[in-house]
Design an enzyme around this catalytic site. Structure first.
Site, PDB file in Angstrom:
ATOM      1  N   GLY A  83       0.806  -1.234   0.000  1.00  0.00           N
ATOM      2  CA  GLY A  83       0.000   0.000   0.000  1.00  0.00           C
ATOM      3  C   GLY A  83       0.828   1.267   0.000  1.00  0.00           C
ATOM      4  CB  CYS A 141       0.256   0.931  -6.968  1.00  0.00           C
ATOM      5  SG  CYS A 141       0.070   0.119  -5.355  1.00  0.00           S
ATOM      6  N   GLY A 258       8.535 -12.196 -12.528  1.00  0.00           N
ATOM      7  CA  GLY A 258       8.917 -13.579 -12.261  1.00  0.00           C
ATOM      8  C   GLY A 258      10.255 -14.019 -12.814  1.00  0.00           C
TER       9      GLY A 258
HETATM   10  O1  RRO Z   1       3.184  -0.616  -2.475  1.00  0.00           O
HETATM   11  C1  RRO Z   1       2.553  -1.556  -2.993  1.00  0.00           C
HETATM   12  O2  RRO Z   1       1.684  -2.180  -2.370  1.00  0.00           O
HETATM   13  C2  RRO Z   1       2.763  -1.962  -4.388  1.00  0.00           C
HETATM   14  C3  RRO Z   1       3.050  -1.099  -5.426  1.00  0.00           C
HETATM   15 BR1  RRO Z   1       3.384   0.693  -5.156  1.00  0.00          BR
HETATM   16  C4  RRO Z   1       3.127  -1.575  -6.759  1.00  0.00           C
HETATM   17  O3  RRO Z   1       3.356  -0.861  -7.737  1.00  0.00           O
HETATM   18  N1  RRO Z   1       2.908  -2.901  -6.948  1.00  0.00           N
HETATM   19  C5  RRO Z   1       2.646  -3.742  -5.938  1.00  0.00           C
HETATM   20  O4  RRO Z   1       2.462  -4.937  -6.163  1.00  0.00           O
HETATM   21  N2  RRO Z   1       2.591  -3.266  -4.657  1.00  0.00           N
END
Ligand code: RRO
Length: 338
Positions: A83, A141, A258
């Site tokens: 997050g 995200c 991956g």
């Molecule tokens: O911070 C996150 O939870 C997060 C980010 Br910003 C992102 O770009 N991709 C992800 O899987 N987690």
């Protein structure tokens, strides 16, 4: 000619590559979010030798992120629900960027915002900071309050963000847009951000996923849903790189999803990536980016490539040749049948 014989005399393959104006001696970078700002990896990995450190996406203000638990293991993958936890742009510049700059580490700064204005402020704040090789605009995200904030799921929103970032970033610094695989047509999103001025693309972010704990019978993650990464998503990522490279063969792509071995990285090059990021693999092998680069080198050498750049997008050429050969064979068979 497609190289198939080892490089004569065991000469080293030229591993240098570029993402727009950003040139690097090595094609393997860290992936945003999997190595903070690099400091934790420094005891295990020569950060000056890899392509670059890609920093955890930074927001304007400090942010505590989503409730715990924030990680769950899945078959061949991992689910995260961080997050966007982070110190905010000022502390990032004062501590993390400074640390990277003092060591001369090539750095790609990843930025994330909740609105177009926030992205603009981030770009303006970073504009005169030295030591930034490229900006990665994270518009994908999955761990945000609302799906409406996943800019990369809508071509107009994605383009708006990239346009302001490009406008407020030094022309010498390439802007890479990080896209989500959770869309019907990733090429349409790519078109939108490229029209808005993106110099390249980071493909792909994690896929939105969920795990339910059979003991508690409720979602495992505090934030309920999370981003799926690791080998489970590699075919999705390779497909995304392939589709976008087929549509925009001149656009630099930083491929990720991956990658655990040199062979995985080779697959991304063949699909059309100019460089690759290694993320989830560093959690159990912090040396992975250097190991993967060495493995990739040996694969390229064994196949007779003198330069890594000759492998970029080669899968498309090989496929076109294969299809042409099959067509010619069919035509010859038809003719023989009279
Ligand atoms: O911070 C996150 O939870 C997060 C980010 Br910003 C992102 O770009 N991709 C992800 O899987 N987690």
């Amino acid at each position: 000619m497609v190289a198939t014989a080892p490089v004569p005399g065991g000469a080293r393959v030229d591993m240098s590559t570029r993402l727009g104006a950003f040139q690097m001696p090595d094609p393997v970078l860290t992936a945003s979010g999997c190595a903070a700002a690099g400091r934790e990896l420094a005891p295990f990995l020569d950060l000056n030798a890899i392509g670059a450190v890609v920093t955890k996406s930074i927001m304007l203000n400090p942010r505590s992120g989503r409730p715990t638990p924030r990680m769950a293991e899945t078959p061949s993958g991992m689910l995260n629900s961080i997050g966007l936890q982070g110190p905010g742009i000022e502390e990032f510049i004062a501590k993390d960027l400074r640390w990277l700059r003092e060591r001369g580490i090539r750095t790609v700064v990843s930025i994330a915002g909740g609105s177009v204005q926030e992205y603009q402020k981030l770009a303006q704040r970073l504009r005169h900071e030295p030591g930034i090789a490229a900006l990665e605009v994270n518009i994908s995200c999955p761990n945000v309050e609302s799906r409406g904030q996943v800019f990369a799921c809508d071509p107009l929103s994605a383009g708006s963000v990239v346009q302001v970032v490009r406008r407020h970033t030094s022309p010498d610094v390439p802007v890479l847009a990080k896209l989500s695989p959770d869309v019907t047509d990733i090429v349409a999103i790519a078109k939108s951000v490229l029209d808005a001025g993106a110099d390249g693309l980071s493909l792909i972010n994690t896929l939105l996923g969920m795990v339910i704990d059979p003991d508690t019978m409720r979602p495992m993650l505090g934030g309920m849903t999370g981003g799926l990464s690791g080998p489970a998503i590699r075919p999705v990522a390779v497909r995304a790189v392939w589709q976008v490279h087929a549509a925009y063969p001149r656009v630099p792509i930083l491929g990720m999803g991956g990658i655990r071995t040199g062979q995985d990285a080779f697959e991304f090059l063949l699909a059309g990536a100019s460089a690759v990021s290694v993320g989830t693999a560093v959690f159990n092998d912090p040396h992975a980016p250097a190991r993967i680069s060495a493995e990739l080198h040996d694969i390229l050498a064994a196949r007779g490539f003198a330069r890594l750049s000759d492998a970029i997008g080669l899968g498309h050429t090989m496929q076109a040749r294969h299809v042409a050969a099959m067509d010619a064979r069919r035509a010859a068979e038809q003719e023989a049948l009279g």
